[in-house]
Enzyme design. Structure first.
Site, PDB file in Angstrom:
ATOM      1  N   HIS A 113       7.948  30.345  -1.157  1.00 18.65           N
ATOM      2  CA  HIS A 113       7.441  31.289  -2.345  1.00 18.65           C
ATOM      3  C   HIS A 113       5.528  30.445  -3.258  1.00 18.65           C
ATOM      4  O   HIS A 113       5.433  29.363  -2.614  1.00 18.65           O
ATOM      5  CB  HIS A 113       8.858  30.561  -3.466  1.00 18.65           C
ATOM      6  N   CYS A 120       6.775  36.821  -5.160  1.00 17.99           N
ATOM      7  CA  CYS A 120       5.314  35.668  -4.623  1.00 17.99           C
ATOM      8  C   CYS A 120       5.854  35.353  -3.265  1.00 17.99           C
ATOM      9  O   CYS A 120       5.839  34.077  -3.026  1.00 17.99           O
ATOM     10  CB  CYS A 120       6.475  34.819  -5.774  1.00 17.99           C
ATOM     11  N   LYS A 157      17.412  29.485 -13.095  1.00 17.68           N
ATOM     12  CA  LYS A 157      18.124  30.438 -11.850  1.00 17.68           C
ATOM     13  C   LYS A 157      19.155  30.267 -11.580  1.00 17.68           C
ATOM     14  O   LYS A 157      19.881  30.626 -10.376  1.00 17.68           O
ATOM     15  CB  LYS A 157      17.196  30.087 -10.436  1.00 17.68           C
ATOM     16  N   ASP A 213      12.203  22.783  -1.569  1.00 19.77           N
ATOM     17  CA  ASP A 213      12.147  23.873  -2.450  1.00 19.77           C
ATOM     18  C   ASP A 213      14.145  23.703  -2.969  1.00 19.77           C
ATOM     19  O   ASP A 213      13.963  25.074  -1.856  1.00 19.77           O
ATOM     20  CB  ASP A 213      10.911  24.813  -2.953  1.00 19.77           C
ATOM     21  N   GLN A 266      16.409  28.292  -4.918  1.00 18.40           N
ATOM     22  CA  GLN A 266      17.324  28.995  -4.878  1.00 18.40           C
ATOM     23  C   GLN A 266      18.609  28.725  -3.572  1.00 18.40           C
ATOM     24  O   GLN A 266      19.339  29.714  -3.563  1.00 18.40           O
ATOM     25  CB  GLN A 266      16.787  30.631  -3.719  1.00 18.40           C
TER      26      GLN A 266
HETATM   27  N1  PMP Z   1      10.497  28.972  -5.423  1.00 15.42           N
HETATM   28  C1  PMP Z   1      11.430  29.569  -5.216  1.00 15.42           C
HETATM   29  C2  PMP Z   1      12.358  29.497  -4.143  1.00 15.42           C
HETATM   30  C3  PMP Z   1      11.699  30.482  -5.982  1.00 15.42           C
HETATM   31  O1  PMP Z   1      13.083  31.858  -5.780  1.00 15.42           O
HETATM   32  C4  PMP Z   1      11.059  30.799  -7.111  1.00 15.42           C
HETATM   33  C5  PMP Z   1      11.303  31.574  -8.242  1.00 15.42           C
HETATM   34  N2  PMP Z   1      11.379  33.296  -7.936  1.00 15.42           N
HETATM   35  C6  PMP Z   1      10.536  28.973  -7.528  1.00 15.42           C
HETATM   36  C7  PMP Z   1      10.159  28.434  -6.782  1.00 15.42           C
HETATM   37  C8  PMP Z   1       9.151  29.137  -8.842  1.00 15.42           C
HETATM   38  O2  PMP Z   1      10.466  28.946  -9.804  1.00 15.42           O
HETATM   39  P1  PMP Z   1      10.218  28.995 -11.335  1.00 15.42           P
HETATM   40  O3  PMP Z   1       8.908  29.820 -11.594  1.00 15.42           O
HETATM   41  O4  PMP Z   1      11.695  28.979 -12.030  1.00 15.42           O
HETATM   42  O5  PMP Z   1       9.541  27.963 -11.358  1.00 15.42           O
END
Ligand code: PMP
Length: 406
Positions: A123, A364, A226, A200, A203
């Site tokens: 991401h 993203c 999430k 990270d 997910q």
């Molecule tokens: N890493 C991953 C794998 C994600 O899916 C996301 C959110 N889509 C993020 C980081 C960023 O999370 P946040 O927008 O809640 O900071």
């Protein structure tokens, strides 16, 4: 305990509504999950009875709010089986946690000629901070690839590890492909080379039981929203030895010990990384969310979501013209797909009108989408409150898209 779907759905008020005169089917859980009544109530109760700034007062409300806040830190610590509560830093989300590490770790440990390893499936939140930090510090970002199923090329990653590598930063679970990376194995290999690993977990933590002591990773980052908790909450787990060594990320109240006109000494962990007034009501909601998840059981959640995944994979791959992206056998509960050469935005809009909320686009993860040479995908991501009947509705909606474009 197994999943009692009817009882669970009653806990989520937002799922009771109709959109376009159809019951809402919410399949955008990888973007953000819905909140159970217990989480909503925890926020209301906090404002009705306990609202006060924390850590700074001797009066009743301040002490009560501080205790509840620190209890939540313990709750998070237990939930991810960290060794120490001071290794849990509250942030506003995975993005902030990742930026914190990239900024502070970069300043402390990364110099010209050094290398950081990441993957093509990251991401942007776990890609851009490392890319920019490496550019600023004259370091090199190395990017491990994937195979046709969306599994990480572990041999390639292993081959990239050398004496110049300062850190490996990779996702636990891909938000586009659903791939669950073999992170325990990667950590073990990296540690043989004395390389720390950041995961990270944005997910990961809502779908799988995660255990910091078992994974032995050095950093783990995730977002509350999430995992059924409020927006604007998040966690950075870091091993004490690194958190002690890293410089603070933001400066201001709470993160200091003593301030003089010519110098400042910093507070101990975890407060060194928690400058300013935090999102206290959000953290109260996070506590309720963790209790909710613990009640259901993460292993039970993972088992039920796997059934949803298998059902959805079967349904969608049975529709002619549908291509699935991400077919690893180690996969979390999401499906990314395209319908023929129909643009994902067009497909998503029609699917939405059928009452089914899916996400479309690059999610993203533009380096991955470029690598796959596609315009993006349609992504349906499942939570434990979703049902097999809802997946049938998704399949019907996909058929409708096909019809409309034929
Ligand atoms: N890493 C991953 C794998 C994600 O899916 C996301 C959110 N889509 C993020 C980081 C960023 O999370 P946040 O927008 O809640 O900071």
């Amino acid at each position: 305990m197994s999943i009692d779907i009817n009882k669970i759905r009653e806990d989520f008020p937002i799922l009771q509504q109709q959109i376009y005169k159809r019951p809402l089917v919410y399949f955008d859980n990888a973007a953000s999950t819905q909140k159970p009544r217990q989480v909503i109530d925890a926020i209301c109760t906090y404002y009705e009875r306990d609202n006060c700034n924390i850590h700074r007062g001797v009066h009743y409300l301040s002490v009560k709010a501080t205790e509840a806040y620190e209890e939540t830190r313990k709750e998070v610590c237990e939930f991810i089986n960290a060794r120490n509560t001071h290794e849990i830093i509250f942030t506003k989300g995975a993005t902030e946690s990742l930026n914190l590490v990239a900024g502070s770790f970069g300043k402390r440990y990364i110099h010209e000629g050094d290398e950081v390893i990441t993957t093509i499936m990251e991401h942007h939140s776990n890609f851009v901070p490392w890319q920019q930090m490496c550019m600023e510090r004259g370091a090199k970002l190395r990017i491990a690839g994937i195979d046709e199923k969306g599994d990480l090329d572990l041999d390639e990653m292993r081959g990239m590890m050398n004496e110049k590598t300062r850190l490996i930063a990779l996702t636990h679970v891909s938000n586009v492909l659903g791939t669950i990376n073999p992170v325990k194995e990667i950590v073990a290999i990296a540690h043989q080379h004395d390389i720390p690993v950041l995961l990270d977990g944005a997910q990961g933590v809502s779908h799988l039981p995660v255990d910091m002591q078992e994974l032995d990773c050095d950093f783990y980052c995730f977002s509350g929203h999430k995992m059924y908790a409020p927006m604007g909450t998040g966690v950075l787990y870091g091993k004490e030895k690194f958190l002690e060594a890293l410089p603070p990320y933001q400066l201001g109240g709470e993160m200091i010990k003593d301030v003089y006109i010519d110098r400042t000494t910093f507070n101990e962990l975890p407060f060194k990384f928690e400058a300013g007034t935090p999102n206290v009501e959000g953290v109260m909601g996070l506590r309720a969310a963790i209790q909710y998840l613990k009640n259901l059981g993460m292993a039970e959640i993972a088992a039920y979501e796997n059934e949803l995944l298998a059902y959805a994979t079967d349904k969608l791959s049975g529709i002619e013209g549908v291509t699935l992206f991400g077919t690893s056998v180690h996969k979390a509960s999401l499906v990314s797909f395209l319908i023929g050469d129909i643009h994902p935005y067009d497909a998503g809009m029609i699917i939405d009108k059928m009452g089914v909320a899916v996400r479309t686009g690059h999610h993203c993860a533009m380096p991955l989408i470029d690598f796959l040479k596609i315009p993006g995908t349609v992504r349906a991501s499942f939570a434990f409150y979703n049902t097999f009947e809802e997946i049938d509705k998704l399949a019907e909606a996909v058929m409708r898209v096909k019809q409309m474009f034929s």
